[in-house]
Design an enzyme around this catalytic site. Sequence first.
Site, mmCIF file in Angstrom:
data_model
loop_
_atom_site.group_PDB
_atom_site.id
_atom_site.type_symbol
_atom_site.label_atom_id
_atom_site.label_comp_id
_atom_site.label_asym_id
_atom_site.label_seq_id
_atom_site.Cartn_x
_atom_site.Cartn_y
_atom_site.Cartn_z
ATOM 1 N N CYS A 119 0.815 -1.227 0.000
ATOM 2 C CA CYS A 119 0.000 0.000 0.000
ATOM 3 C C CYS A 119 0.846 1.274 0.000
ATOM 4 C CB CYS A 119 -0.965 -0.009 1.175
ATOM 5 S SG CYS A 119 -2.190 -1.322 1.034
ATOM 6 N N HIS A 260 -3.403 7.173 1.775
ATOM 7 C CA HIS A 260 -3.752 5.854 1.237
ATOM 8 C C HIS A 260 -5.142 5.483 1.755
ATOM 9 C CE1 HIS A 260 -3.877 1.713 0.244
ATOM 10 N NE2 HIS A 260 -3.773 1.311 1.499
ATOM 11 N N ASN A 290 -9.996 -0.392 -1.105
ATOM 12 C CA ASN A 290 -8.529 -0.323 -1.054
ATOM 13 C C ASN A 290 -7.961 -0.913 -2.348
ATOM 14 O OD1 ASN A 290 -5.812 -0.518 -0.537
ATOM 15 N ND2 ASN A 290 -6.025 -1.470 1.476
HETATM 16 N N1 COA Z 1 -19.038 -8.341 8.189
HETATM 17 C C1 COA Z 1 -19.511 -8.526 9.433
HETATM 18 N N2 COA Z 1 -18.733 -8.842 10.476
HETATM 19 C C2 COA Z 1 -17.423 -8.982 10.240
HETATM 20 C C3 COA Z 1 -16.861 -8.800 8.975
HETATM 21 C C4 COA Z 1 -17.719 -8.477 7.919
HETATM 22 N N3 COA Z 1 -17.286 -8.288 6.661
HETATM 23 N N4 COA Z 1 -15.536 -8.988 9.050
HETATM 24 C C5 COA Z 1 -15.258 -9.268 10.320
HETATM 25 N N5 COA Z 1 -16.408 -9.284 11.048
HETATM 26 C C6 COA Z 1 -16.574 -9.538 12.471
HETATM 27 C C7 COA Z 1 -15.374 -10.200 13.080
HETATM 28 O O1 COA Z 1 -15.448 -11.607 12.853
HETATM 29 C C8 COA Z 1 -15.518 -9.847 14.527
HETATM 30 O O2 COA Z 1 -16.440 -10.715 15.113
HETATM 31 P P1 COA Z 1 -16.152 -11.358 16.554
HETATM 32 O O3 COA Z 1 -16.021 -10.188 17.466
HETATM 33 O O4 COA Z 1 -17.361 -12.207 16.782
HETATM 34 O O5 COA Z 1 -14.889 -12.106 16.385
HETATM 35 C C9 COA Z 1 -16.163 -8.466 14.483
HETATM 36 O O6 COA Z 1 -16.697 -8.316 13.164
HETATM 37 C C10 COA Z 1 -15.213 -7.331 14.744
HETATM 38 O O7 COA Z 1 -14.029 -7.567 14.039
HETATM 39 P P2 COA Z 1 -12.797 -6.638 14.205
HETATM 40 O O8 COA Z 1 -11.618 -7.273 13.538
HETATM 41 O O9 COA Z 1 -12.683 -6.179 15.610
HETATM 42 O O10 COA Z 1 -13.277 -5.377 13.367
HETATM 43 P P3 COA Z 1 -12.484 -4.072 13.188
HETATM 44 O O11 COA Z 1 -13.216 -2.942 13.770
HETATM 45 O O12 COA Z 1 -11.048 -4.210 13.534
HETATM 46 O O13 COA Z 1 -12.542 -3.902 11.599
HETATM 47 C C11 COA Z 1 -11.180 -4.244 9.675
HETATM 48 C C12 COA Z 1 -12.019 -4.900 10.757
HETATM 49 C C13 COA Z 1 -10.560 -5.306 8.780
HETATM 50 C C14 COA Z 1 -12.084 -3.363 8.846
HETATM 51 C C15 COA Z 1 -10.073 -3.407 10.347
HETATM 52 O O14 COA Z 1 -9.409 -4.198 11.282
HETATM 53 C C16 COA Z 1 -9.100 -2.823 9.401
HETATM 54 O O15 COA Z 1 -9.424 -1.946 8.635
HETATM 55 N N6 COA Z 1 -7.824 -3.262 9.487
HETATM 56 C C17 COA Z 1 -6.754 -2.697 8.709
HETATM 57 C C18 COA Z 1 -6.962 -3.026 7.276
HETATM 58 C C19 COA Z 1 -5.969 -2.340 6.444
HETATM 59 O O16 COA Z 1 -5.822 -1.162 6.543
HETATM 60 N N7 COA Z 1 -5.296 -3.105 5.593
HETATM 61 C C20 COA Z 1 -4.429 -2.631 4.596
HETATM 62 C C21 COA Z 1 -3.141 -2.173 5.154
HETATM 63 S S1 COA Z 1 -2.919 -0.557 4.809
#
Ligand code: COA
Length: 336
Positions: A119, A260, A290
């Site tokens: 990224c 980004h 993304n």
């Molecule tokens: N729909 C519904 N629920 C979902 C889901 C989806 N698409 N994806 C995950 N969940 C669930 C998880 O299983 C979790 O359930 P649990 O608590 O029963 O285990 C719950 O939602 C919360 O998950 P969590 O990982 O705490 O969510 P979050 O607030 O961290 O958001 C991301 C998840 C992936 C959006 C976030 O972590 C993120 O943006 N990470 C960085 C990604 C990124 O920037 N990547 C590129 C690098 S630059």
Amino acid sequence: MQLKNPKSINAAITAVGMYVPEKIYDNKYFESIVETNDEWIVTRTGIKERRILENGATSDLATGACEDLFTTTNVKPDEIDIIIVATISPDMFFPSTACLVQEKIGAKNAWGFDLSAACSGFLFALQTGASFISSGNYKKVLVIGADKMSCITDYTDRNNCILFGDAASAVLLEPTEDLNYGIKDSLLHIDGAGKEALYMKGGGSLNPASHETVDKKMHYIYQDGKAVFKVAVKGMADIAWEIMEKNGLKSPDIAYLVPHQANLRIINATAQRMGLSQDKVMVNIGKYGNTTAATIPLCLTEYYREGKVKKGDNLILAAFGAGYTWGSMYLTWSID
Ligand code: COA
């Protein structure tokens, strides 16, 4: 070619272009393939839809972006000296995507290469291109961010599949002797401590492709979303703030943060740290998700074409990605 004193040359973006495929996967589509819902995706990420390339490869996305760029400039493909393609989804290991793009656009006098920094790829490529320009040895460098993320996305994994899209965007770098314009500073970092938080396990020399790697889904993106979120939110905000401090910039001096586009919450945290209001942040994650190396030039191209960026505007670019890789850049916009 005559060598010039590098200190007297800045690299400036003199043209921009973009390509996004027509096919759209909206949040409703994901409701039909995994257990998720529009509300969860929008609140957690800010993403509403992404573009998907059904036929073709990353070089086709990149070529589309270059062709779009060439419609806006008098520069011809055979005048290009260097092509740098930032990507983590090259058409193949070799030859490089840069070679494939070179042939497709007819840049018959160019050399070039691919650059892998996930990224942060566009930022790293832009600094690389700028260094070639500042050396005085090269006059026209095409810097392309292109990724077909759909080819490494597991559409049964709800944690990841909702995040990514396909796109490409390109900028042309040329020298300017007016040092009020162009790329003025950058801060770039890598830290392999993050290697297992976001990666593709299979297909390389460590785990070459086999029936086993396919069965174990090792050719898809693996991400520990929570871990990446935590470091990304701090990493991007800190590096954007640091480059402001280093260059004596206060928030009123900055026209736009160009972040980004990985997650709207990471973007908002960065803007807050910089003391910038929402209207000074380029955001298009809602439309594209993304797109890895393409997000930053895609923002630049869209905002410029909408007449929102003017010559003389100070921009701070910032990125964070797999590796870990991260960085920021300070530039003054130079296109009328
Ligand atoms: N729909 C519904 N629920 C979902 C889901 C989806 N698409 N994806 C995950 N969940 C669930 C998880 O299983 C979790 O359930 P649990 O608590 O029963 O285990 C719950 O939602 C919360 O998950 P969590 O990982 O705490 O969510 P979050 O607030 O961290 O958001 C991301 C998840 C992936 C959006 C976030 O972590 C993120 O943006 N990470 C960085 C990604 C990124 O920037 N990547 C590129 C690098 S630059």
